[in-house]
Design an enzyme around this catalytic site. Structure first.
Site, PDB file in Angstrom:
ATOM      1  N   ASP A 278      -2.437  -3.117   3.410  1.00  0.00           N
ATOM      2  CA  ASP A 278      -2.946  -3.329   4.761  1.00  0.00           C
ATOM      3  C   ASP A 278      -4.077  -4.348   4.722  1.00  0.00           C
ATOM      4  O   ASP A 278      -4.948  -4.300   3.836  1.00  0.00           O
ATOM      5  CB  ASP A 278      -3.466  -2.017   5.355  1.00  0.00           C
ATOM      6  CG  ASP A 278      -2.340  -1.124   5.852  1.00  0.00           C
ATOM      7  OD1 ASP A 278      -1.183  -1.573   5.834  1.00  0.00           O
ATOM      8  OD2 ASP A 278      -2.628   0.024   6.239  1.00  0.00           O
TER       9      ASP A 278
ATOM     10  N   TYR B 257      -1.370  -4.543  13.795  1.00  0.00           N
ATOM     11  CA  TYR B 257      -2.180  -3.691  12.915  1.00  0.00           C
ATOM     12  C   TYR B 257      -3.079  -2.772  13.736  1.00  0.00           C
ATOM     13  O   TYR B 257      -3.869  -3.239  14.567  1.00  0.00           O
ATOM     14  CB  TYR B 257      -3.019  -4.568  11.997  1.00  0.00           C
ATOM     15  CG  TYR B 257      -3.818  -3.818  10.968  1.00  0.00           C
ATOM     16  CD1 TYR B 257      -3.192  -3.126   9.944  1.00  0.00           C
ATOM     17  CD2 TYR B 257      -5.214  -3.818  11.013  1.00  0.00           C
ATOM     18  CE1 TYR B 257      -3.928  -2.444   8.988  1.00  0.00           C
ATOM     19  CE2 TYR B 257      -5.954  -3.141  10.052  1.00  0.00           C
ATOM     20  CZ  TYR B 257      -5.311  -2.460   9.052  1.00  0.00           C
ATOM     21  OH  TYR B 257      -6.041  -1.785   8.112  1.00  0.00           O
TER      22      TYR B 257
ATOM     23  N   GLU C  87       0.820  -1.215   0.000  1.00  0.00           N
ATOM     24  CA  GLU C  87       0.000   0.000   0.000  1.00  0.00           C
ATOM     25  C   GLU C  87       0.852   1.263   0.000  1.00  0.00           C
ATOM     26  O   GLU C  87       0.442   2.285  -0.531  1.00  0.00           O
ATOM     27  CB  GLU C  87      -0.911  -0.014   1.228  1.00  0.00           C
ATOM     28  CG  GLU C  87      -1.989   1.032   1.233  1.00  0.00           C
ATOM     29  CD  GLU C  87      -2.999   0.793   2.339  1.00  0.00           C
ATOM     30  OE1 GLU C  87      -3.460   1.786   2.917  1.00  0.00           O
ATOM     31  OE2 GLU C  87      -3.326  -0.376   2.631  1.00  0.00           O
TER      32      GLU C  87
END
Length: 758
Positions: free
Chosen positions: A109, A320, A7
């Protein structure tokens, strides 16, 4: 050979790090190895490299705002390459089409937005090659290697792409049509500019405006209380007069009568009742709970918190950050003993380590795979930074996450709450409240030690909520027993006033959005958060609040959220519109979540979104006839202004009437649209698709239009004198960091000197 698409550039570098590789302009080449027998390319998007096209690309007539053209309902939504990101898209397109690339790995992600960003690039390229999905919750070398060894089939995450596209298109429909119809109707009332609306933005604003009205309409009422000081030998304590459950009296005469009646009289300890309560350690952090805690403790805004967490994640130090879960699986829990051992290197943590519990495995409060979803809770990874490596906000947030994990391994807290009832002259009742920590447990990790205090009169404390994070002052009752006699040493009448409800902090607003506007106690909250999406998602709530600030619908002063006149006027206009309904938006979020789970049809959802857009327009036209409020924008408040194409915040085209336009200062380095003076800051006219802004004052130094123009044209300003950080002053130029999309300071040895220094 495989093409891995991340990303962001720094994420791509982390994915290549465990393998032998070499860097090339715009991508990294991994050499042949056991994981990649034919080698691999690693490249990246730069955030949202593609965007939905504006209305005029469907029909040129939409460029001019008109009520007659509403609602705008594209038959099929189209995407285009964001102009400023065309170079990276062209590189990705070329890599995708290389003959040696046989398979694509989506490595953005691991969430709905990451899915959207990469799949749209692949779709626009027209390439039809086999795809796999890298799905990891941290960027440590171990997690990256395990992730590539256990790739998902792309079909397993395809529904997340459908959810993200549906969300984006539905927001376009609601925002575009709502913004245009209300802006045009306001123009008929003499107010020029754009009043942006949004599917999540508007109900969130409605919550804030509603609270503002509650405060404005609140009429304080006086009350009187009677407080006595008792003497029992050497022991002294205070008590508050009660009758039943009420301590407040409506007239001073009643209070004075009680005080006169009790003055100097005999007092007897009628009863001492103690209730023991046990508090389990708080759950691990989701993003919302972490943002709320960081705001409460450090006053960090939710957006600043998310930005710092994203950096900690990219550095490999935490899992995350955009997680909505407070649980982990057994696999993560197995790593905790090793992580805690490494955390003991921090002087701020080593006094709590090792904790009494060696493992959380088997504890369903923390370890429950059925409640994990896409990602587990936010936790430190096994890649623990060396003490001293983190500073400022990053350090504070890392320690906050680490302490929450340590606290989960601690014993429960046990507190005794005591009510001491004192009777005066066998007629009047006084209550004294106290509490004593029997077992500190997890509290010693999360709270500073609280000094023991004198017992309090019992009026205002309320322990009935059974809060897990019970941080009220502690008090120890005097050494008296039931039946002891003493006397009233002093008695006073205290006057007070009822208080209006408090404004929300940004952290409270995050929690309120998650519960779809419901005010809940902790027990209810824990249940509701497991079954509702609320307003927005973990990843978007901070941006929504930021958007409300940028549109000048709200202001944040001393961490309290205030509705502006502009925001209040818009909510007045919306009235009972579904646009302001938190319940409707929460139901939509639930349906979008079901699309992501493959339980709901994207087509059916979009049909409903189109019907809603039609209803928003028709309801607005009907409601405008009944508007009773006056539209007044005070001179001290910025009036909304159209940009070059007639839109504000990227949500529309030109209106029906002419008005002053802000002069362009240059081209946005992110999206290629115009940057203008927005009164309080310099910003991109492509908002909200593009969030590029430059503050007018940075570290005490005013930034002029001429310097902004030079920055946008040449990439950096001239040398600027007089930045101040604490007591230190320094000189530097401002430079745009294209890779990290942020402003950097450049010092004398790196500043171009083609022009005189100012």
């Amino acid at each position: 050979m495989q093409l891995i698409i991340a990303e962001k550039p720094d994420q791509g570098a982390k994915l290549a790090a465990p393998f032998k590789h070499k860097k090339t302009q715009g991508y990294i080449q991994i050499e042949k190895c056991a994981t990649f027998p034919d080698g691999a390319y690693v490249s990246w998007a730069v955030g949202h490299i593609c965007e939905l096209v504006p209305p005029e690309e469907y029909d040129p007539s939409y460029k001019r705002w008109s009520l007659d053209s509403l609602p705008i309902l594209p038959g099929k939504f189209k995407h285009r390459i964001t102009p400023s990101k065309a170079k990276q898209y062209n590189l990705l397109n070329e890599l995708l089409k290389r003959q040696e690339v046989k398979e694509i790995i989506i490595a953005s992600d691991a969430g709905r937005e990451g899915e959207y960003i990469v799949r749209i690039v692949i779709q626009l390229s027209g390439v039809k090659k086999p795809m796999k999905r890298l799905w990891i919750s941290s960027l440590t070398p171990r997690a990256v290697e395990q992730g590539f060894a256990n790739l998902k089939e792309e079909i397993e995450t395809r529904n997340l792409y459908y959810e993200a596209v549906s969300r984006s298109c539905a927001d376009w429909l609601v925002g575009m049509n709502g913004s245009r119809v209300y802006s045009l109707l306001f123009q008929r009332r003499g107010v020029q500019g754009v009043f942006s609306t949004g599917r999540v933005q508007s109900p969130t604003l409605a919550l804030i405006v509603t609270r503002e009205k509650e405060i404005s309409n609140f009429k304080p009422e006086p009350f009187w209380e009677v407080k006595a000081k008792f003497a029992f030998g050497d022991a002294e304590y205070e008590g508050l007069w009660f009758k039943g459950e009420e301590s407040r009296l409506k007239t001073p005469e009643e209070a004075k009568e009680i005080a006169d009646r009790c003055a100097g009289k005999e007092a007897v300890v009628e009863s001492i009742e103690t209730e023991r309560k046990e508090f389990q350690p708080p759950q691990l952090f989701s993003l919302s709970s972490l943002q709320a805690s960081a705001n409460q403790i450090f006053k960090y805004s939710p957006q600043d918190t998310l930005s710092a967490l994203q950096q900690l994640y990219l550095d490999g130090y935490i899992s995350y950050p955009r997680s909505d879960s407070s649980y982990v699986t057994d696999e993560e829990a197995k790593q905790f003993p090793d992580i805690l051992k490494k955390l003991s290197g921090f002087p701020q943590l080593n006094t709590f380590l090792p904790p009494p519990k060696k493992t959380l495995i088997g504890n369903k409060r923390y370890v429950n795979a059925s409640k994990v979803g896409d990602h587990y809770a936010i936790i430190p990874t096994e890649q623990v930074p060396a003490p001293g490596k983190l500073q400022g906000m990053n350090l504070n947030l890392y320690l906050l996450i680490a302490k929450r994990l340590i606290a989960a391994h601690e014993e429960k807290a046990i507190i005794d709450y005591t009510n001491l009832i004192t009777k005066v002259d066998q007629l009047d009742t006084f209550v004294t409240k106290g509490k004593v920590i029997v077992q500190e447990g997890w509290r010693k990790v999360l709270y500073e030690p609280t000094p023991k205090k004198k017992p309090k009169a019992g009026a205002s404390e309320d322990h009935s909520s059974n809060k897990e994070e019970d941080d009220e002052d502690l008090s120890v009752l005097p050494p008296v027993q039931k039946g002891n006699t003493g006397h009233v040493a002093d008695i006073q009448v205290k006057e007070g006033k009822t208080q209006p409800p408090k404004r929300y902090t940004e952290g409270q607003l995050i929690t309120l959005m998650k519960t779809a506007g419901k005010h809940l106690d902790n027990a209810e909250l824990e249940k509701v958060l497991q079954r509702t999406e609320g307003l927005g998602t973990e990843a978007t709530r901070a941006n929504i609040i930021g958007g409300l600030k940028d549109r000048q619908y709200i202001e944040v002063r001393k961490n309290m959220v205030y509705a502006t006149n502009k925001g209040t006027v818009l909510i007045e206009a919306l009235g009972e519109s579904v646009l302001a309904s938190a319940e409707m938006t929460a139901k939509w979020e639930q349906r979008l979540s079901e699309i992501g789970q493959g339980q709901e049809s994207p087509k059916a959802f979009m049909e409903q979104a189109q019907r809603l857009a039609q209803k928003i327009v028709s309801d607005a036209l009907a409601a405008e006839k009944e508007w009773m409020f006056t539209v007044d924008m005070p001179s001290g408040e910025q009036r909304p202004a159209f940009n070059k194409s007639g839109s504000s915040n990227g949500e529309g085209a030109k209106g029906n009437t002419g008005h002053a336009q802000s002069a362009e200062l240059g081209t946005c380095p992110i999206c290629g649209k115009a940057v203008v003076d927005k009164k309080k800051l310099y910003g991109c006219t492509g908002y909200p698709s593009c969030a590029f802004t430059i503050s007018k004052k940075i570290l005490g130094k005013s930034i002029s239009e001429s310097q902004v123009k030079r920055l946008l044209d040449k990439g950096q300003t001239l040398m600027l004198k007089g930045f101040k950080k604490g007591e230190r002053s320094f000189d530097a130029a401002l430079s745009w960091n294209a890779e990290q999309k942020k402003l950097d300071f450049l010092f004398a040895d790196r500043v171009e000197k083609k022009e005189p220094t100012k």
